[in-house]
Design a protein around this motif. Sequence first.
Motif, PDB file in Angstrom:
ATOM      1  N   UNK A 176     -17.075 -22.779  -2.136  1.00  0.00           N
ATOM      2  CA  UNK A 176     -15.770 -22.129  -2.209  1.00  0.00           C
ATOM      3  C   UNK A 176     -15.403 -21.610  -0.821  1.00  0.00           C
ATOM      4  N   UNK A 177     -14.226 -22.024  -0.335  1.00  0.00           N
ATOM      5  CA  UNK A 177     -13.681 -21.401   0.875  1.00  0.00           C
ATOM      6  C   UNK A 177     -12.516 -20.513   0.458  1.00  0.00           C
ATOM      7  N   UNK A 178     -12.506 -19.284   0.972  1.00  0.00           N
ATOM      8  CA  UNK A 178     -11.448 -18.320   0.639  1.00  0.00           C
ATOM      9  C   UNK A 178     -10.310 -18.438   1.640  1.00  0.00           C
ATOM     10  N   UNK A 179      -9.114 -18.847   1.144  1.00  0.00           N
ATOM     11  CA  UNK A 179      -7.955 -18.760   2.054  1.00  0.00           C
ATOM     12  C   UNK A 179      -7.233 -17.434   1.844  1.00  0.00           C
ATOM     13  N   UNK A 180      -6.507 -17.008   2.862  1.00  0.00           N
ATOM     14  CA  UNK A 180      -5.986 -15.630   2.905  1.00  0.00           C
ATOM     15  C   UNK A 180      -7.085 -14.641   2.528  1.00  0.00           C
ATOM     16  N   UNK A 181      -8.235 -14.724   3.205  1.00  0.00           N
ATOM     17  CA  UNK A 181      -9.364 -13.861   2.817  1.00  0.00           C
ATOM     18  C   UNK A 181      -9.045 -12.376   2.981  1.00  0.00           C
ATOM     19  N   UNK A 182      -8.097 -12.061   3.880  1.00  0.00           N
ATOM     20  CA  UNK A 182      -7.710 -10.662   4.085  1.00  0.00           C
ATOM     21  C   UNK A 182      -6.481 -10.299   3.243  1.00  0.00           C
ATOM     22  N   UNK A 183      -6.147 -11.150   2.284  1.00  0.00           N
ATOM     23  CA  UNK A 183      -4.928 -10.892   1.503  1.00  0.00           C
ATOM     24  C   UNK A 183      -3.711 -10.847   2.415  1.00  0.00           C
ATOM     25  N   UNK A 184      -3.726 -11.706   3.428  1.00  0.00           N
ATOM     26  CA  UNK A 184      -2.672 -11.769   4.464  1.00  0.00           C
ATOM     27  C   UNK A 184      -2.466 -10.408   5.132  1.00  0.00           C
ATOM     28  N   UNK A 185      -3.547  -9.683   5.279  1.00  0.00           N
ATOM     29  CA  UNK A 185      -3.490  -8.391   5.979  1.00  0.00           C
ATOM     30  C   UNK A 185      -3.202  -7.215   5.070  1.00  0.00           C
ATOM     31  N   UNK A 186      -2.788  -7.498   3.828  1.00  0.00           N
ATOM     32  CA  UNK A 186      -2.381  -6.404   2.930  1.00  0.00           C
ATOM     33  C   UNK A 186      -3.574  -5.576   2.454  1.00  0.00           C
ATOM     34  N   UNK A 187      -4.728  -6.231   2.362  1.00  0.00           N
ATOM     35  CA  UNK A 187      -5.917  -5.526   1.862  1.00  0.00           C
ATOM     36  C   UNK A 187      -6.302  -4.342   2.746  1.00  0.00           C
ATOM     37  N   UNK A 188      -5.802  -4.371   3.985  1.00  0.00           N
ATOM     38  CA  UNK A 188      -6.265  -3.378   4.964  1.00  0.00           C
ATOM     39  C   UNK A 188      -5.911  -1.938   4.603  1.00  0.00           C
ATOM     40  N   UNK A 189      -4.830  -1.772   3.815  1.00  0.00           N
ATOM     41  CA  UNK A 189      -4.367  -0.409   3.498  1.00  0.00           C
ATOM     42  C   UNK A 189      -4.998   0.153   2.232  1.00  0.00           C
TER      43      UNK A 189
END
Length: 272
Positions: free
Chosen positions: A182-195
């Motif tokens: 499995x490769x995760x795309x948008x692994x950072x949730x397109x940056x949204x996960x950061x908050x």
Amino acid sequence: MTDQPTLSLNDGRTMPQIGLGVYQIPDADTSGVVQAAIDAGYRAVDTAAIYGNEGGTGKGVRARDETIFVTSKLWRDDYGYDAALKGFDRSFATLGLDWIDLYLLHWPFVEQDLFVESWKALVRLQKEGRVKSIGVSNFTMDHLERIIHDTGVVPAVNQIELHPGFQQVELRGFHDENKIVTTSWSPLGQGKAMDDAVLVRIAEKHGRTPAQIVLRWHIEAGLAVIPKSTKPERLAENIAIFDFALDEEDERAIAKLDRRDGRIGPDPRSFA
Ligand code: NAD
């Protein structure tokens, strides 16, 4: 930099567990970003015909004397057996490298229903040694079962949307049973996960950034990740994740962030 892990593919090859994603980077900028990523320690890059930056990607890889694992993907207009062979030739020429490590069907594109024929073309390309490994992207269990049933060839990889807000537990179980990485795309949730408050708290506890916590979570789960950034400091930050570990409390807290409706991108069951 600490040694980076690799994942074993079902065709006997290996793939670096972390790579650079270059979606939405203009072609003219891509070579520079790829070189900066290689300098920061990345050994894999993920592009696609539809990103319009295979040229810049290949140029960046050629500019450095390192072994780089290169992934590209076939787009809708090139689906079908003969069309897929031509689409591959075009990507190969645009990249301008002697090899492509991994070539993927980008989506099942259910409306035109040509993914089985296209998969047969990829099987041929691999048999002929023109591409080292073949796989798919955005395939559901139904799509995977269909290509496996019709060709007997199990994709090495399924690249899917996956981040703490959308963890794809069931599909990952199917992948594990069938030896599909499995490769995760948008692994950072397109940056949204950061908050997210939970991730911020875990980050503070470890003296890391939320991005590093999320990427470490993917790595510990055995997933490949392809975070995107164009900024040298973030490229370095996103790969500095091999010298710490999450604990069970962190794992439990991140597991709870999964949402049934957490998908950011299109639904593969209807994306045409
Ligand atoms: P991502 O989850 O990698 O997020 C990227 C964004 O997060 C960046 O634009 C930046 O704004 C932010 N970011 C990056 N590093 C950060 C950091 N350290 N701190 C704070 N913010 C940071 O999203 P993505 O670009 O959508 O996905 C990554 C890659 O996945 C793409 O480049 C592409 O290669 C691949 N992808 C594949 C598909 C597919 O259908 N197969 C679809 C989308 C993306």
